[in-house]
Design a protein around this motif. Structure first.
Motif, PDB file in Angstrom:
ATOM      1  N   ASP A  52      73.064 -53.164 -37.718  1.00  4.26           N
ATOM      2  CA  ASP A  52      72.838 -54.462 -37.077  1.00  4.26           C
ATOM      3  C   ASP A  52      72.270 -55.458 -38.089  1.00  4.26           C
ATOM      4  O   ASP A  52      72.749 -56.597 -38.214  1.00  4.26           O
ATOM      5  CB  ASP A  52      71.845 -54.321 -35.913  1.00  4.26           C
ATOM      6  CG  ASP A  52      72.404 -53.511 -34.763  1.00  4.26           C
ATOM      7  OD1 ASP A  52      73.643 -53.480 -34.605  1.00  4.26           O
ATOM      8  OD2 ASP A  52      71.601 -52.900 -34.034  1.00  4.26           O
ATOM      9  N   VAL A  56      74.410 -58.903 -39.880  1.00  5.05           N
ATOM     10  CA  VAL A  56      73.993 -60.310 -39.838  1.00  5.05           C
ATOM     11  C   VAL A  56      73.753 -60.829 -41.247  1.00  5.05           C
ATOM     12  O   VAL A  56      74.246 -61.891 -41.645  1.00  5.05           O
ATOM     13  CB  VAL A  56      72.725 -60.474 -38.978  1.00  5.05           C
ATOM     14  CG1 VAL A  56      72.233 -61.918 -39.025  1.00  5.05           C
ATOM     15  CG2 VAL A  56      73.011 -60.070 -37.535  1.00  5.05           C
ATOM     16  N   ILE A 117      83.254 -61.634 -36.866  1.00  6.23           N
ATOM     17  CA  ILE A 117      82.151 -61.505 -35.913  1.00  6.23           C
ATOM     18  C   ILE A 117      82.536 -60.617 -34.730  1.00  6.23           C
ATOM     19  O   ILE A 117      81.836 -59.645 -34.424  1.00  6.23           O
ATOM     20  CB  ILE A 117      81.656 -62.892 -35.456  1.00  6.23           C
ATOM     21  CG1 ILE A 117      80.973 -63.604 -36.631  1.00  6.23           C
ATOM     22  CG2 ILE A 117      80.685 -62.766 -34.279  1.00  6.23           C
ATOM     23  CD1 ILE A 117      80.576 -65.036 -36.345  1.00  6.23           C
ATOM     24  N   GLN A 121      81.196 -56.743 -33.785  1.00  7.68           N
ATOM     25  CA  GLN A 121      80.576 -56.464 -32.493  1.00  7.68           C
ATOM     26  C   GLN A 121      81.367 -55.444 -31.683  1.00  7.68           C
ATOM     27  O   GLN A 121      80.786 -54.490 -31.133  1.00  7.68           O
ATOM     28  CB  GLN A 121      80.418 -57.750 -31.694  1.00  7.68           C
ATOM     29  CG  GLN A 121      79.878 -57.523 -30.283  1.00  7.68           C
ATOM     30  CD  GLN A 121      79.260 -58.767 -29.695  1.00  7.68           C
ATOM     31  OE1 GLN A 121      78.258 -59.268 -30.152  1.00  7.68           O
ATOM     32  NE2 GLN A 121      79.894 -59.282 -28.657  1.00  7.68           N
ATOM     33  N   ASN A 127      75.291 -55.170 -33.188  1.00  8.68           N
ATOM     34  CA  ASN A 127      74.804 -56.204 -32.279  1.00  8.68           C
ATOM     35  C   ASN A 127      74.977 -57.586 -32.892  1.00  8.68           C
ATOM     36  O   ASN A 127      74.258 -57.959 -33.818  1.00  8.68           O
ATOM     37  CB  ASN A 127      73.329 -55.953 -31.949  1.00  8.68           C
ATOM     38  CG  ASN A 127      72.813 -56.906 -30.888  1.00  8.68           C
ATOM     39  OD1 ASN A 127      73.552 -57.719 -30.338  1.00  8.68           O
ATOM     40  ND2 ASN A 127      71.523 -56.813 -30.592  1.00  8.68           N
ATOM     41  N   MET A 128      75.924 -58.344 -32.365  1.00  9.35           N
ATOM     42  CA  MET A 128      76.114 -59.740 -32.758  1.00  9.35           C
ATOM     43  C   MET A 128      75.651 -60.688 -31.662  1.00  9.35           C
ATOM     44  O   MET A 128      76.009 -61.857 -31.648  1.00  9.35           O
ATOM     45  CB  MET A 128      77.593 -60.006 -33.074  1.00  9.35           C
ATOM     46  CG  MET A 128      78.127 -59.314 -34.307  1.00  9.35           C
ATOM     47  SD  MET A 128      77.727 -60.163 -35.858  1.00  9.35           S
ATOM     48  CE  MET A 128      76.445 -59.108 -36.507  1.00  9.35           C
ATOM     49  N   GLY A 129      74.887 -60.150 -30.705  1.00 14.49           N
ATOM     50  CA  GLY A 129      74.350 -60.983 -29.650  1.00 14.49           C
ATOM     51  C   GLY A 129      75.120 -60.937 -28.345  1.00 14.49           C
ATOM     52  O   GLY A 129      74.810 -61.699 -27.423  1.00 14.49           O
ATOM     53  N   CYS A 133      77.290 -64.277 -29.255  1.00 17.88           N
ATOM     54  CA  CYS A 133      77.942 -64.288 -30.567  1.00 17.88           C
ATOM     55  C   CYS A 133      78.691 -65.593 -30.805  1.00 17.88           C
ATOM     56  O   CYS A 133      78.934 -65.984 -31.948  1.00 17.88           O
ATOM     57  CB  CYS A 133      78.868 -63.087 -30.733  1.00 17.88           C
ATOM     58  SG  CYS A 133      80.360 -63.119 -29.717  1.00 17.88           S
ATOM     59  N   PHE A 136      76.269 -67.772 -32.494  1.00 16.01           N
ATOM     60  CA  PHE A 136      76.143 -67.320 -33.877  1.00 16.01           C
ATOM     61  C   PHE A 136      77.346 -67.782 -34.698  1.00 16.01           C
ATOM     62  O   PHE A 136      77.211 -68.228 -35.844  1.00 16.01           O
ATOM     63  CB  PHE A 136      76.007 -65.793 -33.909  1.00 16.01           C
ATOM     64  CG  PHE A 136      75.930 -65.201 -35.289  1.00 16.01           C
ATOM     65  CD1 PHE A 136      75.031 -65.676 -36.224  1.00 16.01           C
ATOM     66  CD2 PHE A 136      76.772 -64.156 -35.649  1.00 16.01           C
ATOM     67  CE1 PHE A 136      74.959 -65.127 -37.505  1.00 16.01           C
ATOM     68  CE2 PHE A 136      76.712 -63.596 -36.918  1.00 16.01           C
ATOM     69  CZ  PHE A 136      75.801 -64.088 -37.843  1.00 16.01           C
ATOM     70  N   SER A 208      69.692 -67.232 -36.665  1.00 17.83           N
ATOM     71  CA  SER A 208      70.605 -66.165 -36.247  1.00 17.83           C
ATOM     72  C   SER A 208      69.878 -65.078 -35.483  1.00 17.83           C
ATOM     73  O   SER A 208      70.336 -64.641 -34.416  1.00 17.83           O
ATOM     74  CB  SER A 208      71.303 -65.558 -37.477  1.00 17.83           C
ATOM     75  OG  SER A 208      72.106 -66.509 -38.125  1.00 17.83           O
ATOM     76  N   ILE A 212      70.440 -63.974 -31.588  1.00 18.79           N
ATOM     77  CA  ILE A 212      70.943 -62.636 -31.264  1.00 18.79           C
ATOM     78  C   ILE A 212      69.929 -61.806 -30.488  1.00 18.79           C
ATOM     79  O   ILE A 212      70.277 -61.132 -29.513  1.00 18.79           O
ATOM     80  CB  ILE A 212      71.370 -61.907 -32.553  1.00 18.79           C
ATOM     81  CG1 ILE A 212      72.583 -62.621 -33.180  1.00 18.79           C
ATOM     82  CG2 ILE A 212      71.708 -60.439 -32.275  1.00 18.79           C
ATOM     83  CD1 ILE A 212      72.946 -62.120 -34.566  1.00 18.79           C
TER      84      ILE A 212
END
Length: 248
Positions: A52, A56, A117, A121, A127-129, A133, A136, A208, A212
């Motif tokens: 993770d 990022v 991205i 994910q 984890n890109m949110g 994402c 992001f 970021s 996230i």
């Protein structure tokens, strides 16, 4: 219409360069995999794993370094210079010539990182949110545009791809170092940590992780506006320094 044709021409030139395609797609994934594996013993699995963290950081690192170089290549790579002769005598303004390089590079890197991205994910499972994402991705897009303008500015100042790239890497690596994507800058003391906030990379990293992991968007708009202002400054310098006859 002439401007769109030039953008299309410049974009196709970028697609004909395998090194740029690899460095903006495969290289970030390799960096994530290698650094995630090397540092996995330093992290737990929740809430932040090594993969993770490195995902990022390495996406931000790649945009910080590779995007500006992509733009300088689209400006002054040997094959491109030969094609610039026709453009220099076309009925377009000099700023349209500069903007075509920036826009074509921006479209290219936006597509690349726009794919990376969701790949990170949904395929790699980092984890890109989640649904965040998209925010992001918006942040990275704004940063990518600034980096495109930054790379073009150095080309206009030094008028040589080799010289522009070599000198441009000095501020880029300073930004990256202060941004903390390679080393934890807070360990170097309060003074260095305060200085680090002059780095746009630091802004991107901080925003970021807030997006996230905290679902916090309060920095997003201000950072995008700041990047837009810096981009306009770069464009102004391009306009003052660019002379089409020196690129053919």
């Amino acid at each position: 219409m002439n401007f769109l044709k030039i953008v299309k021409y410049d974009f196709i030139n970028i697609l004909h360069n395998p090194a740029l395609i690899i460095s903006n797609t495969i290289l970030p994934v390799v960096l994530i995999a290698v650094l995630g594996f090397v540092t996995q013993n330093n992290f737990g699995k929740e809430p932040l794993s090594a993969y993770d963290y490195q995902s990022v950081n390495m996406l931000i690192f790649s945009v910080s370094l590779i995007v500006a170089i992509t733009t300088s290549n689209s400006f002054m790579e040997e094959k491109v210079i030969r094609g610039n002769m026709r453009i220099a005598y076309a009925p377009v303004s000099k700023m349209e010539m500069v903007l075509s390089k920036i826009v074509s590079s921006y479209i290219f890197v936006s597509i690349c990182y726009g794919m990376l991205i969701p790949f990170c994910q949904y395929i790699l499972g980092v984890n890109m949110g989640g649904n965040r994402c998209l925010w992001f991705a918006l942040l990275l897009n704004a940063f990518s545009f600034f980096e495109c303008c930054f790379g073009a500015m150095f080309c206009c100042i030094f008028r040589s791809e080799e010289q522009a790239n070599s000198i441009m890497q000095i501020p880029l690596f300073i930004f990256i170092f202060l941004g903390g994507v390679l080393v934890s800058i807070h360990r170097l003391g309060k003074i260095v940590n305060e200085i680090s906030y002059i780095s746009p990379v630091k802004w991107i990293v901080r925003c970021s992780y807030q997006i996230i992991y905290d679902n916090d968007l309060h920095l997003l708009l201000s950072i995008i506006i700041s990047l837009a202002i810096l981009s306009l400054i770069c464009l102004l310098i391009c306009g003052l320094r660019f002379k089409p006859e020196e690129y053919i």
